[in-house]
Design a protein around this motif. Structure first.
Motif, PDB file in Angstrom:
ATOM      1  N   GLN A   1      15.473   3.786  -9.077  1.00  0.00           N
ATOM      2  CA  GLN A   1      15.424   4.576  -7.847  1.00  0.00           C
ATOM      3  C   GLN A   1      14.778   3.811  -6.693  1.00  0.00           C
ATOM      4  O   GLN A   1      14.684   4.327  -5.582  1.00  0.00           O
ATOM      5  N   ASN A   2      14.327   2.585  -6.967  1.00  0.00           N
ATOM      6  CA  ASN A   2      13.577   1.826  -5.967  1.00  0.00           C
ATOM      7  C   ASN A   2      13.994   0.355  -5.969  1.00  0.00           C
ATOM      8  O   ASN A   2      13.154  -0.543  -6.069  1.00  0.00           O
ATOM      9  N   LEU A   3      15.279   0.123  -5.832  1.00  0.00           N
ATOM     10  CA  LEU A   3      15.798  -1.245  -5.883  1.00  0.00           C
ATOM     11  C   LEU A   3      15.288  -2.101  -4.727  1.00  0.00           C
ATOM     12  O   LEU A   3      15.196  -3.325  -4.856  1.00  0.00           O
TER      13      LEU A   3
ATOM     14  N   GLU B   1      -6.656   1.076 -10.999  1.00  0.00           N
ATOM     15  CA  GLU B   1      -5.778   2.234 -10.914  1.00  0.00           C
ATOM     16  C   GLU B   1      -4.338   1.739 -11.001  1.00  0.00           C
ATOM     17  O   GLU B   1      -3.943   0.811 -10.293  1.00  0.00           O
ATOM     18  N   THR B   2      -3.576   2.361 -11.892  1.00  0.00           N
ATOM     19  CA  THR B   2      -2.223   1.908 -12.185  1.00  0.00           C
ATOM     20  C   THR B   2      -1.235   3.029 -11.896  1.00  0.00           C
ATOM     21  O   THR B   2      -1.424   4.155 -12.353  1.00  0.00           O
ATOM     22  N   ARG B   3      -0.205   2.692 -11.138  1.00  0.00           N
ATOM     23  CA  ARG B   3       0.839   3.660 -10.802  1.00  0.00           C
ATOM     24  C   ARG B   3       2.206   3.059 -11.073  1.00  0.00           C
ATOM     25  O   ARG B   3       2.394   1.850 -10.986  1.00  0.00           O
ATOM     26  N   MET B   4       3.161   3.939 -11.354  1.00  0.00           N
ATOM     27  CA  MET B   4       4.498   3.533 -11.772  1.00  0.00           C
ATOM     28  C   MET B   4       5.540   3.798 -10.681  1.00  0.00           C
ATOM     29  O   MET B   4       5.502   4.836 -10.011  1.00  0.00           O
ATOM     30  N   VAL B   5       6.468   2.857 -10.544  1.00  0.00           N
ATOM     31  CA  VAL B   5       7.607   2.983  -9.648  1.00  0.00           C
ATOM     32  C   VAL B   5       8.849   2.820 -10.519  1.00  0.00           C
ATOM     33  O   VAL B   5       8.977   1.820 -11.238  1.00  0.00           O
TER      34      VAL B   5
ATOM     35  N   ARG C   1      -5.650  -2.843  -7.857  1.00  0.00           N
ATOM     36  CA  ARG C   1      -4.779  -1.738  -8.239  1.00  0.00           C
ATOM     37  C   ARG C   1      -3.491  -2.369  -8.748  1.00  0.00           C
ATOM     38  O   ARG C   1      -3.220  -3.529  -8.452  1.00  0.00           O
ATOM     39  N   ALA C   2      -2.712  -1.601  -9.520  1.00  0.00           N
ATOM     40  CA  ALA C   2      -1.470  -2.157 -10.076  1.00  0.00           C
ATOM     41  C   ALA C   2      -0.305  -1.222  -9.806  1.00  0.00           C
ATOM     42  O   ALA C   2      -0.420  -0.008  -9.983  1.00  0.00           O
ATOM     43  N   ILE C   3       0.790  -1.826  -9.376  1.00  0.00           N
ATOM     44  CA  ILE C   3       2.072  -1.135  -9.227  1.00  0.00           C
ATOM     45  C   ILE C   3       2.944  -1.662 -10.363  1.00  0.00           C
ATOM     46  O   ILE C   3       3.094  -2.875 -10.530  1.00  0.00           O
TER      47      ILE C   3
ATOM     48  N   ASN D   1       0.833  -1.203   0.000  1.00  0.00           N
ATOM     49  CA  ASN D   1       0.000   0.000   0.000  1.00  0.00           C
ATOM     50  C   ASN D   1       0.870   1.256   0.000  1.00  0.00           C
ATOM     51  O   ASN D   1       0.580   2.223  -0.700  1.00  0.00           O
ATOM     52  N   ASN D   2       1.934   1.241   0.791  1.00  0.00           N
ATOM     53  CA  ASN D   2       2.839   2.388   0.819  1.00  0.00           C
ATOM     54  C   ASN D   2       3.498   2.603  -0.536  1.00  0.00           C
ATOM     55  O   ASN D   2       3.625   3.741  -0.995  1.00  0.00           O
ATOM     56  N   TRP D   3       3.948   1.529  -1.163  1.00  0.00           N
ATOM     57  CA  TRP D   3       4.549   1.651  -2.492  1.00  0.00           C
ATOM     58  C   TRP D   3       3.535   2.224  -3.479  1.00  0.00           C
ATOM     59  O   TRP D   3       3.885   3.069  -4.307  1.00  0.00           O
ATOM     60  N   PHE D   4       2.309   1.758  -3.402  1.00  0.00           N
ATOM     61  CA  PHE D   4       1.276   2.260  -4.313  1.00  0.00           C
ATOM     62  C   PHE D   4       1.048   3.752  -4.085  1.00  0.00           C
ATOM     63  O   PHE D   4       0.973   4.530  -5.036  1.00  0.00           O
TER      64      PHE D   4
END
Length: 185
Positions: free
Chosen positions: A93-95, A85-89, A56-58, A7-10
């Motif tokens: 920068q997020n290994l 809902e789709t979000r990008m990481v 939702r998608a990360i 959830n935090n990553w999203f």
């Protein structure tokens, strides 16, 4: 993995359109596939069933990645219909997150799609390629000379340029990606 973690990553991830707007590489190819691809109309029942799950998608990605250029617009078209809902990481920068989703336990291959429910539990994971696309990549790579050969760099660059062209024009690949995502959901 704790549900709170996803959830935090999203929450801290970049909205899909903001990511696309910020792209410096492969934007044109991604937008071409997005404008051209449509999920099959006979999949309405599957899309409705997926929509009921309130997923939702990360997406772990980078704009330089040709596979992301191919796969993300397919996901986004499906996600629109299924209200995901789709979000990008950004991978580089997020290994910390990327290293939880290594391909074959060792490779930071992207894109990776992490589907989560409203509580933040992982429901499914997809990526980095549909099996048929992986076979195409493997066959193409098998024709490269050894990495220490003088012509390796030139041949590899030509191969990657060919991938870009094929990914943007081969609609069978688009359908392979769609069917592969559908299979994991």
């Amino acid at each position: 993995m704790e549900q709170l973690n996803l959830n935090n990553w999203f929450e801290k991830a970049i909205p899909a359109q903001d990511y696309i707007d910020s792209m410096k590489m492969n934007k044109e190819g991604l937008e071409h596939i997005y404008k051209t691809f449509a999920p099959p109309e006979e999949d309405e029942a599957f899309i409705n069933k997926t929509q009921e799950k309130q997923l939702r998608a990360i997406v772990l990605t980078e704009d330089w990645c040709g596979d992301a250029m191919l796969n993300i617009p397919i996901l986004l078209k499906f996600a629109e219909k299924a209200t995901i809902e789709t979000r990008m990481v950004l991978r580089d920068q997020n290994l910390e997150l990327m290293d939880q989703y290594l391909t074959n336990g060792k490779s930071r291959s992207i894109p990776i799609f992490i589907f989560i429910d409203k509580e933040g539990n992982e429901v499914a994971k997809w990526g980095p390629r549909a099996a048929e696309v992986q076979q195409f990549v493997d066959e193409s790579r098998s024709s490269l000379p050894p990495q220490d050969a003088d012509e390796y760099k030139e041949k590899a660059e030509a191969m990657y340029a060919s991938f870009q062209e094929t990914y943007q024009s081969n609609q069978d690949f688009w359908n392979y990606v769609y069917q592969s995502i559908k299979a994991v959901l």
